[in-house]
Design an enzyme around this catalytic site. Structure first.
Site, PDB file in Angstrom:
ATOM      1  N   ALA A  53       0.793  -1.235   0.000  1.00  0.00           N
ATOM      2  CA  ALA A  53       0.000   0.000   0.000  1.00  0.00           C
ATOM      3  C   ALA A  53       0.820   1.278   0.000  1.00  0.00           C
ATOM      4  O   ALA A  53       0.288   2.345  -0.320  1.00  0.00           O
ATOM      5  CB  ALA A  53      -0.937   0.005   1.207  1.00  0.00           C
ATOM      6  N   GLY A  71      -1.118  -7.208  -9.584  1.00  0.00           N
ATOM      7  CA  GLY A  71      -0.266  -6.431 -10.463  1.00  0.00           C
ATOM      8  C   GLY A  71       1.209  -6.658 -10.214  1.00  0.00           C
ATOM      9  O   GLY A  71       2.054  -6.076 -10.896  1.00  0.00           O
ATOM     10  N   THR A  72       1.538  -7.507  -9.247  1.00  0.00           N
ATOM     11  CA  THR A  72       2.927  -7.844  -8.965  1.00  0.00           C
ATOM     12  C   THR A  72       3.510  -8.617 -10.143  1.00  0.00           C
ATOM     13  O   THR A  72       2.874  -9.534 -10.663  1.00  0.00           O
ATOM     14  CB  THR A  72       3.019  -8.694  -7.686  1.00  0.00           C
ATOM     15  OG1 THR A  72       2.440  -7.953  -6.604  1.00  0.00           O
ATOM     16  CG2 THR A  72       4.462  -9.036  -7.348  1.00  0.00           C
ATOM     17  N   THR A  73       4.706  -8.255 -10.578  1.00  0.00           N
ATOM     18  CA  THR A  73       5.345  -8.934 -11.703  1.00  0.00           C
ATOM     19  C   THR A  73       6.486  -9.824 -11.208  1.00  0.00           C
ATOM     20  O   THR A  73       6.930  -9.721 -10.069  1.00  0.00           O
ATOM     21  CB  THR A  73       5.880  -7.928 -12.727  1.00  0.00           C
ATOM     22  OG1 THR A  73       6.818  -7.043 -12.092  1.00  0.00           O
ATOM     23  CG2 THR A  73       4.739  -7.103 -13.310  1.00  0.00           C
ATOM     24  N   HIS A  84      12.834   2.278 -17.544  1.00  0.00           N
ATOM     25  CA  HIS A  84      12.155   2.626 -16.296  1.00  0.00           C
ATOM     26  C   HIS A  84      13.084   3.406 -15.381  1.00  0.00           C
ATOM     27  O   HIS A  84      14.297   3.485 -15.617  1.00  0.00           O
ATOM     28  CB  HIS A  84      11.666   1.355 -15.575  1.00  0.00           C
ATOM     29  CG  HIS A  84      10.459   0.739 -16.199  1.00  0.00           C
ATOM     30  ND1 HIS A  84      10.532  -0.111 -17.285  1.00  0.00           N
ATOM     31  CD2 HIS A  84       9.139   0.860 -15.912  1.00  0.00           C
ATOM     32  CE1 HIS A  84       9.313  -0.493 -17.631  1.00  0.00           C
ATOM     33  NE2 HIS A  84       8.454   0.081 -16.811  1.00  0.00           N
ATOM     34  N   HIS A  85      12.520   3.931 -14.323  1.00  0.00           N
ATOM     35  CA  HIS A  85      13.257   4.721 -13.340  1.00  0.00           C
ATOM     36  C   HIS A  85      14.359   3.900 -12.682  1.00  0.00           C
ATOM     37  O   HIS A  85      14.358   2.664 -12.709  1.00  0.00           O
ATOM     38  CB  HIS A  85      12.290   5.257 -12.282  1.00  0.00           C
ATOM     39  CG  HIS A  85      11.497   4.173 -11.607  1.00  0.00           C
ATOM     40  ND1 HIS A  85      11.940   3.507 -10.478  1.00  0.00           N
ATOM     41  CD2 HIS A  85      10.288   3.626 -11.913  1.00  0.00           C
ATOM     42  CE1 HIS A  85      11.053   2.606 -10.110  1.00  0.00           C
ATOM     43  NE2 HIS A  85      10.032   2.657 -10.958  1.00  0.00           N
ATOM     44  N   LYS A 109      13.671   0.856 -10.028  1.00  0.00           N
ATOM     45  CA  LYS A 109      12.947  -0.376 -10.353  1.00  0.00           C
ATOM     46  C   LYS A 109      13.844  -1.577 -10.110  1.00  0.00           C
ATOM     47  O   LYS A 109      14.993  -1.624 -10.563  1.00  0.00           O
ATOM     48  CB  LYS A 109      12.467  -0.348 -11.807  1.00  0.00           C
ATOM     49  CG  LYS A 109      11.598  -1.555 -12.175  1.00  0.00           C
ATOM     50  CD  LYS A 109      10.934  -1.370 -13.530  1.00  0.00           C
ATOM     51  CE  LYS A 109      10.153  -2.609 -13.955  1.00  0.00           C
ATOM     52  NZ  LYS A 109       9.070  -2.951 -12.992  1.00  0.00           N
ATOM     53  N   GLY A 159       7.765  -6.570 -16.403  1.00  0.00           N
ATOM     54  CA  GLY A 159       6.695  -7.516 -16.689  1.00  0.00           C
ATOM     55  C   GLY A 159       5.982  -7.188 -17.984  1.00  0.00           C
ATOM     56  O   GLY A 159       5.548  -8.088 -18.728  1.00  0.00           O
TER      57      GLY A 159
END
Length: 259
Positions: free
Chosen positions: A9, A93-95, A151-152, A155, A161
Site C-alpha cells: 500500500a 499487479g505484482t510482476t 524505467h526509473h 525499479k 513484466g
C-alpha cells in the site's frame, strides 16, 4: 460498496491505488498492508486508514471482497496463501511471480470459487499496445524483433513484466520462441530470437518500444506512460470488474477492457 484490501500500500503504485479507491463512490479501502516490521505500520496511507503489517493479512481480508496485490515477487509467495479465502476475488499487479506460485494460485482460485485479474500492466494504452503487437507479429514474422524498455532507476526487476508480456504475445503469434536479454561480445549474426533490452535511468515512469525491422523498412510501436495514475486507474477498473465475478478463473485486462 466494494470492500478492498491493498497489499504493497505504500509503494509507488499502491499508494496511488489506495488514494483512487477512496475517491470512488462504490468502493471502500478497508485495509492497507505493508511488509512485516515496516516503519510505515501505524501510519495513515489515506485519511482514516492506517497501515498494518503483512502478518495480519488473513485477518484483514476476512470480510473483504477484493484483495489487490502490488507487492514484490518475493513477498507474493507469502501474501497469496495468507490472503486465501473462498469467495475472495483478487487483482494482481505484482510482476516476476514464480511459476509454481502462480500455478498454486490458479489451483486455489478454482477450488475456492474465487476469481482474479492478473496483469503486468493495468493501463488502457499498454493493453492496446499488447493487442497491436499481437496483430503485427504474424504479418511481420520474418522481420527482426527487438524490445526496449526504460524505467526509473529504483525499479528492482528487469526486464519489466510489460516487456516480458509483449515478448510472450509476439512469440505466440510469430513462431519465434527464443528470448535473449541484451547482447555482449562477439555474438555473430543475428538469429530468430526476440531480444529484450532494459534501461534504468532517472525518474522514467515506463516506456516500451517494439521494433519490427525488415531489410528496407521498420515499424516501431511505442507506449510511454506519463504518470502512474494511468496504471492506478486501470487497477481500479479491474477491481470494479472482478468484485462479484467468482468464476473460478484467472482473467486478463483484455477482458476488463473489452479488447
Amino acid at each position: 460498496m466494494i470492500s478492498v484490501v491493498v497489499g504493497g500500500a505504500t509503494g509507488k503504485l499502491g499508494s496511488l491505488v489506495c488514494k483512487l479507491i477512496t475517491q470512488q463512490a462504490d468502493m471502500q479501502l478497508t485495509a492497507a498492508i505493508v511488509s512485516e516490521g515496516s516503519p510505515n505500520i501505524g501510519k495513515e496511507v489515506v485519511p482514516g486508514v492506517k497501515c498494518v503489517g503483512a502478518e495480519r493479512l488473513s485477518e484483514m481480508v476476512a470480510t473483504a471482497q477484493v484483495y489487490v496485490d502490488l507487492t514484490s515477487p518475493a513477498a507474493i509467495a507469502k501474501t497469496l496463501p495468507a490472503a486465501r479465502r473462498p469467495g475472495l476475488n483478487y487483482v494482481i499487479g505484482t510482476t516476476g511471480i514464480a511459476q509454481e506460485v502462480m500455478a498454486d494460485f490458479e489451483k486455489n482460485i478454482a477450488e475456492d470459487g474465487s476469481s482474479a485479474v492478473v496483469a503486468p500492466n493495468f493501463s488502457v494504452g499498454v493493453n492496446v499496445f499488447f493487442k497491436a503487437c499481437e496483430m503485427l507479429a504474424p504479418i511481420l514474422k520474418d522481420y527482426d524483433i527487438e524490445i526496449i524498455e526504460t524505467h526509473h532507476n529504483q525499479k528492482k526487476d528487469a526486464p519489466s513484466g510489460t516487456a516480458k508480456k509483449a515478448a510472450e504475445l509476439i512469440a505466440a503469434q510469430s513462431g519465434k520462441s527464443e528470448f535473449i536479454y541484451g547482447r555482449e561480445g562477439n555474438i555473430g549474426a543475428r538469429g530468430e530470437e526476440i531480444c529484450i533490452h532494459s534501461v534504468r535511468a532517472g525518474d522514467v515512469v515506463g516506456e516500451h518500444t517494439v521494433i519490427f525491422a525488415g531489410n528496407k523498412e521498420r515499424i516501431e510501436l511505442t507506449h510511454r506512460a506519463h504518470s502512474r495514475e494511468a496504471f492506478a486507474e486501470g487497477a481500479v477498473a479491474a477491481i470494479r470488474w472482478i468484485a462479484n465475478k467468482n468464476s473460478g478463473k484467472v482473467h486478463t485486462m483484455y477482458e476488463v477492457l473489452g479488447l
